[in-house]
Design a protein around this motif. Structure first.
Motif, PDB file in Angstrom:
ATOM      1  N   TYR B 613       0.828  -1.206   0.000  1.00  0.00           N
ATOM      2  CA  TYR B 613       0.000   0.000   0.000  1.00  0.00           C
ATOM      3  C   TYR B 613       0.863   1.257   0.000  1.00  0.00           C
ATOM      4  O   TYR B 613       0.369   2.342  -0.222  1.00  0.00           O
ATOM      5  CB  TYR B 613      -0.924   0.022   1.214  1.00  0.00           C
ATOM      6  N   GLY B 614       2.128   1.118   0.287  1.00  0.00           N
ATOM      7  CA  GLY B 614       2.996   2.288   0.217  1.00  0.00           C
ATOM      8  C   GLY B 614       4.429   1.863  -0.032  1.00  0.00           C
ATOM      9  O   GLY B 614       5.161   1.582   0.902  1.00  0.00           O
ATOM     10  N   ARG B 615       4.797   1.778  -1.288  1.00  0.00           N
ATOM     11  CA  ARG B 615       6.178   1.430  -1.599  1.00  0.00           C
ATOM     12  C   ARG B 615       7.041   2.682  -1.617  1.00  0.00           C
ATOM     13  O   ARG B 615       8.250   2.614  -1.499  1.00  0.00           O
ATOM     14  CB  ARG B 615       6.252   0.746  -2.962  1.00  0.00           C
ATOM     15  N   LEU B 616       6.404   3.819  -1.800  1.00  0.00           N
ATOM     16  CA  LEU B 616       7.150   5.070  -1.866  1.00  0.00           C
ATOM     17  C   LEU B 616       6.295   6.156  -1.234  1.00  0.00           C
ATOM     18  O   LEU B 616       5.084   6.192  -1.440  1.00  0.00           O
ATOM     19  CB  LEU B 616       7.449   5.419  -3.326  1.00  0.00           C
ATOM     20  N   VAL B 617       6.916   7.001  -0.458  1.00  0.00           N
ATOM     21  CA  VAL B 617       6.203   8.178   0.015  1.00  0.00           C
ATOM     22  C   VAL B 617       7.020   9.395  -0.396  1.00  0.00           C
ATOM     23  O   VAL B 617       8.231   9.435  -0.224  1.00  0.00           O
ATOM     24  CB  VAL B 617       5.925   8.093   1.526  1.00  0.00           C
ATOM     25  N   ILE B 618       6.340  10.341  -1.001  1.00  0.00           N
ATOM     26  CA  ILE B 618       7.010  11.580  -1.420  1.00  0.00           C
ATOM     27  C   ILE B 618       6.487  12.704  -0.545  1.00  0.00           C
ATOM     28  O   ILE B 618       5.278  12.908  -0.446  1.00  0.00           O
ATOM     29  CB  ILE B 618       6.735  11.920  -2.895  1.00  0.00           C
ATOM     30  N   MET B 619       7.403  13.391   0.120  1.00  0.00           N
ATOM     31  CA  MET B 619       7.013  14.539   0.940  1.00  0.00           C
ATOM     32  C   MET B 619       7.350  15.786   0.138  1.00  0.00           C
ATOM     33  O   MET B 619       8.528  16.147   0.004  1.00  0.00           O
ATOM     34  CB  MET B 619       7.820  14.454   2.235  1.00  0.00           C
ATOM     35  N   PHE B 620       6.330  16.411  -0.428  1.00  0.00           N
ATOM     36  CA  PHE B 620       6.558  17.625  -1.216  1.00  0.00           C
ATOM     37  C   PHE B 620       6.659  18.808  -0.267  1.00  0.00           C
ATOM     38  O   PHE B 620       5.664  19.270   0.268  1.00  0.00           O
ATOM     39  CB  PHE B 620       5.416  17.853  -2.207  1.00  0.00           C
TER      40      PHE B 620
END
Lengths: 432, 755
Positions: B613-620
């Motif tokens: 469900y979350g392979r990558l998280v991008i914090m913009f």
């Protein structure tokens, strides 16, 4: 590095197969190409030999040195061999293996297959390796059948009917290489499920998906299709080219297949070839049943007859079905007229070794245990273990049954191609 | 398995244990031995809860159950998870122990009466319950069987009155669901049963509010003895919870509602005067005697407690001029009128409580002492008037809370009146806020009363700031790192787009089309390379709206949707839940999805994006608070003056803990893997980066500090391929990450030798 490898190879008379020669020739040709490459201008060469830095590694003292490919390959081989024998149970407890396999190879030709992280593109690499795999597969499983399916534009399309001829499959594959659109796992599985559910019950149903895409665009619930495949006892395996996808993992876990992801082209090849030896039989199918087979005779030279597969008159060659006397071009196949499975006895014999594999050899330290005298030459190729000019002694192994010593190259040859231990065989002869 | 931690036998519910769990237990035990407070940071996914519970329960067995464990969680979901873990532990304890553990939540979660449950909100469930169970309703029903009562409560009451100390609940671990089904089978009210049983329970799991909010804490947690161990789990936002507990905001609707309440109450008083004047007189006499609170309230009558902290409540008689009900009502009317006039202001006003009280005194003629007693007097009046529909009287309650708080505290608070929302100056929406700036106020009684308070979370960095914010001195404060068999987290700092121009959400750069495009390109490259789910966090709703809009115009969103479906968090809870549900479905079936969410939003706080469900998280961007907010400015000023915390330090700390919280959503166990991209050039600066938790920093290699989009893409591809390879869970050699019983024994022996 290649040059060093050649010196340790068993004599060509031992290997002897024309295929091997051919491959070596290709190597030489490549080398020539490289030499030519060095003549070109520097900016042109940059692309010919890309990522040369990846062939370097740092050792303990921080020095850069070229990766020792040979030892690496040997270590990998040993690991694989031990792994295979441990997963397949010990040699003594003979496990059943499905020797008659019906395999569909699903090739992903979606948009993602045109990416260039594999050179020249994923699609080209897949096609090339698939060709090698199909040859290897028929080499190891002469009684089996293969069909090809492609995924593109959200659809699945059957490229070739399931059949026993490697050439036809490869030809069909090479003619159809272009990619666009989305991949649809569900459509592919549904298609394959439709075909595989018709095959006779003694055959092992398998699907091997070579997937480039990270998404699948399905018309319905893919989970249901996974369950249907499971019920139909289709063993689905996936080799991914870029990353782990949940649905593929789920599919493989449910249907008892394997899911692997390739790191690079050589790893991909390795993973693909792991699918060539027959997998252990599914327990429900393990009930032994008898299969009626015909052993056709080769037709006499110069006899003109109409073959049933191509519907045309041919001169000489071919085989005649022992039951209905119809002519077929190649073996193994199923007779078009009477439906009898036609094989030749060498095919059966070649499948046989999967059931009685040679036990993995034990590794022996180059210096041996104290008080034990080690022979200085390999039992297989008679070459000295001590390298020329006092080089470091190469790895050696010994057969647990006959206690003969072999060099690593003979070890590979025995386990991968010969499937008989020369030491054990010669003992048996002498005792007789 | 059983293991020894410095001489204490610890029962652990699993067959093997992580080394950091052993470490954690050791520190925890030292804190308990010392009888002091502790601050422990350990990354999520390392079995914090299991380690915590097994050590404290084992410790408590060792001390033959002399103390109780109060375990505070933020959400009901976490409460259930904790209780499930506890149940597993209970099955591994030695047989003769009788552990009683239960969860306590509001009536809404525990009630089994179908008539009451049909109410929607929490307040209306409370009111519906009160309508059936208030003492006067029950005494009325005693005479007149037509009056409806709650059968569950009645039978519970009969069982409880048989003997006051009979153990009604057999030992065991009860989740909320278990309590409900137990209540149903016995016909007892689970809510009051739980309220009763927390006195006898060894472990109580409940929400933060039950300890921190004085309104609730005085009712629920009053009787907890000193020998309690209090645990605040997921406590990285504890200062905000403390502040919210003591803050009140009043809007126009509140005051209008309060006026309605007052009219209703005066009618009620008139009616009562005509029918039963004796009751009003009795109340008056009691107030003369100096008892603001009626003694021995029935358990069902107790409403919300005094909003001020117990130590700050005056122990005096109610002043004479508000003893009569009519007089009190006229005081309240004047107060409401005054507040209404203050809300009419055109400009933003900030005032301190002392000035505000003085202004009330001069303009409305209400002195400070009367204000202080507002809450108690109202409570007494409502009981006298026998009001059961408390949900409708929330407005006047809020006003009285405000009055009591504003007159009780001179320091650490300020009153801010804003005529409109800063972001929408055209829409008048006046709000009067009494905001607390000092997180240490609300938590102080907890630190004072209980022997050990353990504050723990996955992100407490920098760990030295919490003691200052909460004004306490921990005996142990430590941050643990994760032992991993493989590098399964891959944090990256992305500072430049593919065109090498810097990216940032800094105020002057955020609307630059180049930055917007670079962020879009980053997302586009990533959706093509990362399988299954991707989560993106933006700094605020308005920024997210803006950037998604621009992406849509640039055509980036359409390209993204070729690879993955896009889901967006909104302020509507139902919509967001639906979006999350479909997001999960899309990840399951292999279509892949992106979830756009907001730091500090609901999703960032409570939802896990583990596994695929979350392979990558991008914090913009860096999620700074809205720095022009008056409340924040006032709080910053207070922090600087009182605790000598610089504005910049606090803002960075707050932003980075939010960022860490967001990216921490993606990894929930060691077998999991995930990437984290911090997409802002400011993250590469040392002062920002160093405030990230240790377990992220230790994986943040120097080579990953200053990346552009194409480099990040290359790293991502390599990482995903590497992580997809099969691996050995237990680790090998010196890097052992899963310890069996023997390993732990060997380890402790080794430690002995070194001493």
């Amino acid at each position: 590095m290649y040059g060093a490898g050649v010196a340790f190879q068993p004599t060509s008379s031992a290997r002897g197969s024309s295929k091997e020669k051919k491959r070596r020739d290709e190597d030489e040709e490549e080398e020539e190409d490289d030499n030519e490459g060095k003549g070109t201008d520097a900016w042109e060469r940059a692309y010919a030999d890309e990522r040369s830095w990846e062939d370097l590694q740092e050792d303990e003292s921080g020095l850069l040195r070229p990766i020792d490919t040979k030892t690496l390959v040997h270590a990998q081989y040993r690991k694989r061999l031990l792994l295979r024998s441990s997963t397949g149970g010990s040699v003594a407890s003979r496990i059943q293996k499905g020797l008659i396999r019906y395999l569909y190879i699903v090739i992903d030709l979606s948009r993602a297959a045109s990416e260039t992280d594999y050179r020249p593109s994923r699609m080209a690499v897949v096609a090339k390796q698939a060709e090698a795999f199909i040859r290897e597969f028929f080499d190891q499983n002469p009684l089996s059948h293969v069909g090809l399916v492609t995924m593109k534009d959200g659809l699945a399309h059957r490229l070739t009917e399931i059949g026993g001829s490697p050439e036809a499959q490869i030809k069909a594959l090479m003619g159809k290489l272009e990619c666009c659109g989305e991949a649809s796992l569900q459509n592919a599985l549904e298609l394959v499920h439709g075909y595989l559910s018709q095959i006779p019950s003694y055959g092992h149903r398998e699907v091997l998906i070579l997937s480039s895409a990270l998404t699948t665009c399905d018309p319905g619930d893919a989970m249901e299709t996974v369950q249907r495949c499971k019920r139909a006892k289709i063993r689905c395996s996936v080799i991914g080219l870029s990353a782990e996808v949940f649905i593929c993992k789920h599919l493989c876990e449910e249907t008892g297949g394997t899911y692997t992801v390739a790191l690079n082209e050589s790893h991909f090849k390795e993973l693909l070839l792991e699918h060539a030896p027959p997998p252990p039989a599914i327990a429900e199918y393990a009930a032994a049943n008898l299969i009626k087979m015909g052993f056709p005779q080769r037709g006499a030279e110069g006899v003109v007859s109409i073959c049933s597969c191509h519907k045309e008159a041919k001169v000489g060659g071919g085989y005649t079905c022992p039951r209905c006397k119809v002519r077929v071009c190649e073996l193994p196949t199923e007779c078009r007229t009477c439906g009898l499975t036609l094989v030749s006895s060498p095919h059966l014999a070649r499948s046989y070794h999967h059931l009685f594999p040679v036990a993995p050899f034990d590794e022996v330290s180059p210096h041996g245990r104290p008080g034990q005298r080690l022979p200085t030459t390999c039992f297989g190729c008679q070459q000295s273990f001590v390298g020329q000019g006092g080089a470091q002694p190469s790895l050696r192994t010994s057969c647990p049954k006959c206690n003969q010593f072999f060099c690593i190259d003979c070890d590979i040859y025995i386990h991968e191609s010969l499937h008989n231990c020369p030491g054990c065989e010669s003992q048996r002869n002498s005792s007789v | 398995m059983k293991l020894e931690v410095e001489g204490l036998t610890v029962y652990f519910p699993y067959e093997s244990i992580y080394p950091e769990q052993v470490e954690y237990m050791r520190e925890l035990k030292r804190a308990l031995d010392a009888g002091g407070h502790a601050l422990l940071e350990m990354p999520t996914g390392t079995g914090k809860t299991a380690a915590l519970l097994s050590l404290i329960v084992s410790y408590s067995i060792h001390k033959s159950f002399k103390f109780k464990l109060l375990y505070c969680t933020r959400t009901v979901h976490e409460m259930e998870k904790t209780l499930a873990e506890l149940r597993l532990l209970a099955s591994h304890l030695p047989t003769p122990t009788s552990l009683l553990a239960l969860g306590l939540s509001s009536r809404k979660n525990l009630c089994v009466n179908p008539h009451v449950l049909s109410a929607q909100s929490r307040d209306s469930v409370d009111a519906a319950c009160r309508r059936l169970t208030a003492s006067w309703v029950r005494s009325l029903a005693h005479d007149n069987p037509q009056v409806p009562t709650c059968p569950f409560f009645e039978s519970y009451d009969r069982a409880a009155s048989a003997g006051p100390d009979t153990l009604l609940l057999p030992p065991g671990v009860y989740t909320l669901g278990d309590l409900r089904s137990f209540g149903r089978s016995k016909g007892w009210c689970p809510y009051f049963l739980a309220r009763q049983m927390i006195r006898y329970a060894n472990v109580v799991v409940y929400s933060y509010q039950y300890l921190l909010d004085p309104k609730v804490a005085t009712i629920i947690s009053k009787e907890m003895q000193k020998e309690c161990v209090v645990v605040f789990d997921e406590a990285h936002n504890i200062d905000n919870v403390c502040i919210e507990a003591l803050s009140v905001s009043i809007r126009k609707q509140t005051l209008e509602g309060a006026t309605r309440n007052l009219t209703q109450m005066s009618q009620e008083i008139e009616r009562l005067k005509a029918t039963d004047a004796g009751r009003l007189r009795a109340e008056y006499n009691r107030l003369v005697d100096g008892l603001a609170q009626r003694g021995n309230l029935a358990i069902t009558d107790a409403w919300l407690g005094n909003p001020a902290l117990p130590d700050d409540i005056l122990k005096e008689a109610v002043p004479g001029n508000i003893r009569r009900a009519e007089h009190f009502l006229s005081v309240l009317r004047r107060l409401v009128q005054y507040l209404k006039s203050r809300l009419l202001t055109e400009k933003v006003e900030t005032e301190n409580p002392v000035n505000f009280c003085a202004a009330i005194n001069s303009q409305a003629g209400i002195d400070q002492k009367m204000l202080k007693f507002c809450y108690d007097r109202l409570h007494s009046l409502m009981l006298t008037l026998e009001i059961t529909n408390t949900d409708e009287f929330m407005h006047i309650q809020t006003v009285c809370d405000f009055a009591t708080l504003v007159s009780t505290y001179a320091r650490g608070f300020s009153i801010i009146i804003e005529p409109y929302d800063e972001r929408m100056p055209t829409i008048p929406d006046p709000v009067l806020q009494l905001s607390c700036h000092d997180a240490s106020l609300a938590i102080k009684p907890v630190f004072d009363r209980f022997q050990s308070v353990i504050i723990t979370s996955g992100t407490l960095s920098p760990i030295d700031l919490y003691p200052r914010l909460l004004n306490f001195s921990p005996v142990i404060s430590r941050s643990f790192t994760m032992s991993l068999t493989r590098d399964c987290i891959c944090p990256m700092v992305l500072t430049r787009g593919s065109d090498q121009l810097p990216v940032s959400t800094k105020f002057d750069m955020r609307s630059d089309p180049g930055v917007v495009r670079n962020y879009g390109r980053l997302l586009l490259e990533m959706v093509a390379a990362v399988p299954d789910g991707i989560v993106c966090f933006f700094v605020s709703y308005s920024y997210m709206d803006g950037i998604v809009n621009s992406w849509n115009e640039m055509g980036i969103l359409q390209d993204v949707m070729q690879h993955k479906l896009v889901f967006i968090e909104t302020q509507d809870v139902v919509e967001t839940t639906l979006a999350l549900d479909n997001y999960r479905k899309a990840c399951d079936c292999g279509r892949g999805a992106v979830f756009f969410s907001v730091a500090r939003g609901k999703v960032a706080e409570g939802i896990d994006f583990d596994r695929h469900y979350g392979r990558l998280v991008i914090m913009f961007g860096v999620p700074f608070q809205y720095t022009l907010s008056r409340i924040l400015l006032a709080r910053l000023e207070y922090l600087r003056e009182t605790f000598q915390i610089k504005e910049g330090d606090f803002l960075t700390f707050d932003a980075l803990r939010q960022a860490a919280q967001c990216v921490g959503r993606v990894i929930r166990s060691k077998a999991d893997y995930g990437m984290m991209i911090f997409a802002d050039k400011r993250y590469s600066r040392h002062d920002k980066r160093s405030k990230l938790p240790g377990w992220i920093l230790s994986h943040l290699h120097d080579a990953h500090l200053n990346l552009s989009t194409d480099m990040a893409l290359h790293i991502a591809r390599e990482f995903l391929r590497r992580m997809a390879q099969p691996y050995d869970k237990t680790g090998c050699g010196s890097k052992k990450t899963l310890l069996s019983e023997e390993d732990v024994m060997k380890m402790s022996e080794g430690a002995m030798d070194t001493y």
